[in-house]
Design an enzyme around this catalytic site. Structure first.
Site, mmCIF file in Angstrom:
data_model
loop_
_atom_site.group_PDB
_atom_site.id
_atom_site.type_symbol
_atom_site.label_atom_id
_atom_site.label_comp_id
_atom_site.label_asym_id
_atom_site.label_seq_id
_atom_site.Cartn_x
_atom_site.Cartn_y
_atom_site.Cartn_z
ATOM 1 N N ARG A 1 0.838 -1.213 0.000
ATOM 2 C CA ARG A 1 0.000 0.000 0.000
ATOM 3 C C ARG A 1 0.869 1.257 0.000
ATOM 4 O O ARG A 1 0.580 2.215 -0.715
ATOM 5 C CB ARG A 1 -0.976 -0.001 1.177
ATOM 6 C CG ARG A 1 -2.055 -1.077 1.030
ATOM 7 C CD ARG A 1 -2.998 -1.103 2.210
ATOM 8 N NE ARG A 1 -2.236 -1.424 3.419
ATOM 9 C CZ ARG A 1 -2.634 -1.141 4.657
ATOM 10 N NH1 ARG A 1 -3.771 -0.521 4.875
ATOM 11 N NH2 ARG A 1 -1.900 -1.483 5.683
ATOM 12 N N ASN B 1 -6.413 -2.903 1.861
ATOM 13 C CA ASN B 1 -6.353 -4.359 1.859
ATOM 14 C C ASN B 1 -7.772 -4.917 1.841
ATOM 15 O O ASN B 1 -8.670 -4.352 2.465
ATOM 16 C CB ASN B 1 -5.642 -4.869 3.111
ATOM 17 C CG ASN B 1 -4.150 -4.651 3.060
ATOM 18 O OD1 ASN B 1 -3.552 -4.548 1.999
ATOM 19 N ND2 ASN B 1 -3.529 -4.585 4.226
#
Length: 90
Positions: A19, A37
């Site tokens: 990320r 996620n």
């Protein structure tokens, strides 16, 4: 032309800095949106920006952040434009 996409990334993409990598790469290509996620182990993104920058972003995402990650599949779907002034990690 501004393009907006949902991008789903599958592989070893959680717990490996993916990320953060996506956020840094989006900033490099002047894209806005977010990354998070998913419970199935994938990473989901909304990305918006110039078409050439989105293509470059996806090419970088396909490579992944490095040694501990592995990108098996990237799916891209056009979505409606959205409002955002940055690229956030959710």
């Amino acid at each position: 032309m501004i393009q907006s996409y949902r991008i789903d990334v599958y592989g070893i993409v959680q717990g490996v800095g993916f990320r953060w990598f996506a956020q840094q790469t989006a900033n490099k290509y002047h894209l806005v949106g977010w990354v998070c996620n998913n419970s199935n182990g994938s990473v989901e993104m909304r990305v918006q920006g110039q078409e050439t920058n989105v293509k470059a972003f996806i090419e970088a995402i396909n490579q992944g952040p490095g040694y501990y990650s592995r990108v098996d599949k990237v799916l891209k779907h056009a979505v409606a434009p959205f409002e955002s002034n940055n690229f956030a990690i959710k």
